[in-house]
Design a protein around this motif. Structure first.
Motif, short mmCIF file in Angstrom:
data_model
loop_
_atom_site.label_atom_id
_atom_site.label_comp_id
_atom_site.label_asym_id
_atom_site.label_seq_id
_atom_site.Cartn_x
_atom_site.Cartn_y
_atom_site.Cartn_z
N ILE A 1 1.17 -1.18 0.31
CA ILE A 1 0.13 0.05 0.03
C ILE A 1 0.91 1.11 -0.02
N LEU A 2 1.91 1.35 0.69
CA LEU A 2 3.22 2.12 0.77
C LEU A 2 3.41 2.57 -0.31
N CYS A 3 3.95 1.49 -1.42
CA CYS A 3 4.67 1.64 -2.78
C CYS A 3 3.82 2.98 -3.57
N VAL A 4 2.37 1.98 -3.45
CA VAL A 4 1.40 3.08 -4.03
C VAL A 4 1.23 3.85 -3.98
N ALA A 5 1.25 4.18 -2.43
CA ALA A 5 0.03 5.43 -2.16
C ALA A 5 1.94 6.75 -2.13
N LEU A 6 2.90 5.79 -2.27
CA LEU A 6 4.06 6.87 -2.54
C LEU A 6 4.41 6.99 -3.73
N THR A 7 3.36 6.57 -4.67
CA THR A 7 3.57 6.74 -6.17
C THR A 7 2.35 8.20 -6.77
#
Lengths: 241, 241
Positions: free
Chosen positions: A18-24
């Motif tokens: 979720i962090l990878c998507v949110a940061l992108t």
């Protein structure tokens, strides 16, 4: 190899995904002008979001479906369908991600498919599409003979683990390329402005997520015990009929 | 998975590996001004050559040492030493590869360690160095207890397979970055001049080489049969004493 408990590990992996998507999303919202679907530079910004969500996070999740201990009991069919559905969603996002970059390039008069990133990315999407189609035809539809299924299964498993590093390499080279193309004035990439720090850390997080998925896939204790042959004989249409 | 014969496969892989190194040399010789060791741009050109030779080709070769059927008979020690020597050579080349880029940057006033490629590349070299040191201390020196060796072995094997995709991703992002930085006038990267075609194809070859190594490592029929515990108990100094 002593395995940690699967469920806490999955929660950690979920948070990381979720962090990878949110940061992108945050990167493109804060520094690249946000999102649109009109052939503009803001349409391009969907490209990293859709690719990271589809080919890294959803793909990684789909690869781990058969590691869920509950999937080992009872019919394998619902888990097969979940695996197929997640990978289909990943495929749809990847295609939309390609549309986003091609539309932007075409409207802006930028040539398509010149960089090594684009070659690798397209190769990854093509391999992934073949993997999905052949997997669907072999394991969910009834007309593949059992010997073919048994022959293809380890190949499907190997390519499942091999396409993920390709997606990781494509993401890393893509983020690197985008930063070189975008960060020029007033502060070039080489001066490490805040955006460069942020996107570099995002790239390393994508790497950690992918490595953890590969590690989970390789963990012997988490592999489904295979009394074998029975579950590869359970295609979609046979059970439905 | 039906395995092809190992020796012809190794010959193919060897040709591919030599091709990766030769094309990297040719690229830098023909289009980037050749080689020097004086802090100039020609010193930088050693960077891709040393990294591809060390962290991709020598590393891949070293990883496959225990797949040679002859390594399954008799003492494991000479094969361990070959594995350690090849990975040590890879480590030395990687360090020289880092010296080449840092020296060039420092002399030209270019900042170090700003791009995602450089972060990933350094992480790869650091992980690889740890892997080498801990592997040497555990499997060749006599003072690691057997339970520790048995515990560490699958971790060493996993990281062996995981560092290679990192090296592949670092190579791809590095080639991509170099082409964006170098190809500007008269023909930018986006116009795909001959050099861009050449280096893109080199990048894809590195990928194919890496994937074939990963495939060979995953092939069950090529894994050393492990009656176990005896060979992990055969450290370097014990046999020498």
């Amino acid at each position: 190899m002593p395995a940690p408990p699967f469920i806490p590990f999955s929660v950690l992996l979920g948070i990381l995904g979720i962090l990878c998507v949110a940061l992108t999303v945050f990167w493109n919202q804060k520094w690249r002008g946000g999102f649109a679907w009109d052939g503009s530079a803001e349409m391009f910004n969907w490209h990293p979001v859709l690719m990271v969500t589809g080919l890294v996070v959803l793909y990684g999740t789909a690869a781990l479906v058969y590691r869920v201990p509950r999937s080992w009991e009872g019919s394998k069919l619902p888990w097969k369908m979940l695996h197929a559905a997640l990978t289909l969603a990943a495929f749809v996002l990847a295609v939309l991600g390609l549309v986003a970059v091609f539309e932007f390039h075409n409207k802006a008069g930028i040539p398509n498919m010149y960089s090594l990133h684009s070659w690798l990315g397209l190769a990854t999407v093509l391999l992934f599409s073949c993997q999905w189609l052949v997997g669907f035809a072999s394991f969910l539809l009834p007309w593949a003979p059992n010997w073919l299924r048994a022959l293809y299964k380890p190949i499907h498993v190997f390519f499942g683990s091999a396409i993920l590093p390709l997606a990781m390499a494509a993401s890393i080279s893509g983020i690197n390329e985008k930063l070189f193309l975008s960060l020029k004035n007033p502060t070039p990439y080489s001066q490490l402005p805040a955006e460069a720090w942020f996107a570099n850390i995002l790239g390393m997080l994508i790497l950690v997520f992918g490595l953890l998925v590969l590690w989970a896939l390789a963990m012997p204790a988490w592999k489904r015990p295979e009394p074998d042959s029975q579950e590869t004989q359970q295609p979609l249409l046979q059970e439905a009929s």
